[in-house]
Design an enzyme around this catalytic site. Structure first.
Site, PDB file in Angstrom:
ATOM      1  N   GLU A 176      55.514  44.691  36.715  1.00 31.04           N
ATOM      2  CA  GLU A 176      54.707  45.519  37.623  1.00 31.04           C
ATOM      3  C   GLU A 176      55.568  46.417  38.507  1.00 31.04           C
ATOM      4  OE1 GLU A 176      52.171  43.416  40.417  1.00 31.04           O
ATOM      5  OE2 GLU A 176      51.164  45.257  41.010  1.00 31.04           O
ATOM      6  N   LYS A 218      52.146  46.401  34.016  1.00 25.81           N
ATOM      7  CA  LYS A 218      51.115  46.546  35.054  1.00 25.81           C
ATOM      8  C   LYS A 218      51.505  47.716  35.951  1.00 25.81           C
ATOM      9  CE  LYS A 218      48.850  44.021  38.793  1.00 25.81           C
ATOM     10  NZ  LYS A 218      48.204  42.772  39.159  1.00 25.81           N
TER      11      LYS A 218
HETATM   12  P1  13P Z   1      45.721  45.364  43.827  1.00 27.70           P
HETATM   13  O1  13P Z   1      44.817  45.568  42.631  1.00 27.70           O
HETATM   14  O2  13P Z   1      45.001  44.988  45.072  1.00 27.70           O
HETATM   15  O3  13P Z   1      46.677  46.506  43.993  1.00 27.70           O
HETATM   16  O4  13P Z   1      46.580  44.083  43.489  1.00 27.70           O
HETATM   17  C1  13P Z   1      47.142  43.962  42.248  1.00 27.70           C
HETATM   18  C2  13P Z   1      48.389  43.209  42.355  1.00 27.70           C
HETATM   19  O5  13P Z   1      48.558  42.198  41.711  1.00 27.70           O
HETATM   20  C3  13P Z   1      49.451  43.709  43.243  1.00 27.70           C
HETATM   21  O6  13P Z   1      50.631  43.035  42.956  1.00 27.70           O
END
Ligand code: 13P
Length: 354
Positions: A176, A218
């Site tokens: 991510e 992600k």
């Molecule tokens: P949000 O969808 O609130 O951005 O959170 C996703 C997430 O896992 C952030 O690390």
């Protein structure tokens, strides 16, 4: 074992499904509870997570749940560990394994995500507790002279090291790199920065010998900063996002699951739907791994009250169903109107410091 990783990745992006990110740290969830006057205790956080994890029907649209360390060690009110509560419904248990974004030495306005020390042992422990996938979040801030090359490369390197360790320990890594929507930058600038970050991340994954077939990406959507004065349409976001992903994400990656990043819940759903409706090649599954955009209507409906647990579950079910449809490009106003919740402001919250 590698077959295992491939099939877990495939299950996480099964048709019409996506991931619930419920891995907020204690301080972050406390902040969200505080905003609604809900007391944050180990018990109230447990009740809240149990409400989400046991929502009737949600497993039809939720393939996996990312938990926080506190949650994976907790049991439901019936005494069942949460990982088992999830796997019993066919939902894959996941775990956030980074230890947070800390100020980057030499560039105090930027952050680098920590958590590599001791990670191998922690991954092994979490696998023993039932986790089958993991998450690590890097945050990249856009400003006139940011991000710095140091910030991008330090975060990309950490993501590569984390992902390699996950695969060694038989967990599917969710990688991510989040380019934040805080600020007044344009959508074009977001596309430029998202592209260079993805480029650096895939280079680091290659260097660290990560098998792309056994991971999920992600990313953020390509979106204007929340203080940008020029409004952008859903279609512009969808086109810029898919263009950027096509340029930087290898086809070997089985799935892309977006974060919501502070977008309003309905807008996050509409963006995902618009991306999936675009013509042309989409070589990966494109779905969601939302935190706030899946949870906020449920949190508001529940409001910490036992008698509203069912309302909270209905609100969560509804968002899961709408996002499941958006992952197929079949989300409609009619489906949204079947809502139990009500409208919400255009942008909710700031950079997700989870
Ligand atoms: P949000 O969808 O609130 O951005 O959170 C996703 C997430 O896992 C952030 O690390």
């Amino acid at each position: 074992m590698s077959q295992d990783l491939e099939s877990i990745a495939a299950v996480l992006v099964a048709k019409g499904k996506g991931i619930l990110a419920a891995d907020e740290t204690v301080p972050t969830l406390t902040k969200r509870f505080d905003a609604l006057g809900i007391q944050s205790t180990e018990q109230s956080r447990r009740t809240y997570r149990e409400m989400l994890f046991t929502s009737t029907g949600a497993a039809e649209f939720i393939s996996g749940v990312i938990m926080h360390d506190e949650t994976i060690r907790q049991k439901s009110s019936g005494g069942t560990p949460f990982a088992q509560v999830l796997s019993g419904q066919g939902i894959v248990p996941g775990i956030k394994v980074d230890t947070g974004a800390k100020p980057l030495a030499g560039s105090p306005d930027e952050k680098v995500t920590e958590g590599l020390d001791g990670l191998r042992d922690r991954l092994s422990e979490y696998r023993g507790m039932g986790a089958r996938f993991a998450k690590w979040r890097a945050v990249i801030r856009i400003a006139d002279t940011l991000p710095s090359a140091a910030c991008v490369s330090a975060n990309a390197h950490a993501l590569g090291r984390y992902a390699a360790l996950c695969q060694e320990q038989h967990l599917v890594p969710i990688v991510e790199p989040e380019v934040l929507m805080d600020g007044s930058h344009t959508i074009e600038r977001c596309e430029e920065v998202t592209g260079l970050v993805l480029h650096a991340v895939f280079r680091a994954l290659f260097e660290q010998r990560v098998t792309l077939e056994f991971m999920l990406l992600k990313p953020n959507m390509v979106i204007a900063g929340e203080e940008c004065s020029r409004p952008v349409t859903l279609q512009e976001v969808a086109v810029a996002t898919l263009r950027c992903l096509r340029q930087h994400v290898p086809v070997a990656v089985p799935g892309i699951v977006f974060l919501s990043g502070g977008q309003n819940d309905r807008v996050a759903t509409a963006h995902l739907n618009a991306i999936n409706r675009l013509p042309g090649p989409k070589p990966w599954k494109i779905s969601f791994s939302y935190g706030r955009a899946l949870q906020e209507p449920a949190l508001e409906a529940w409001h910490g009250r036992d008698e509203e647990l069912k309302m909270g579950q209905q609100a969560f079910y509804h968002r899961a169903r709408c996002n499941g449809a958006a992952s197929l490009g079949t989300y409609t106003d009619e489906l949204e109107a079947a809502s139990v919740g009500s409208g919400s402001p255009p942008h909710r919250g700031q950079s997700g410091d989870n």
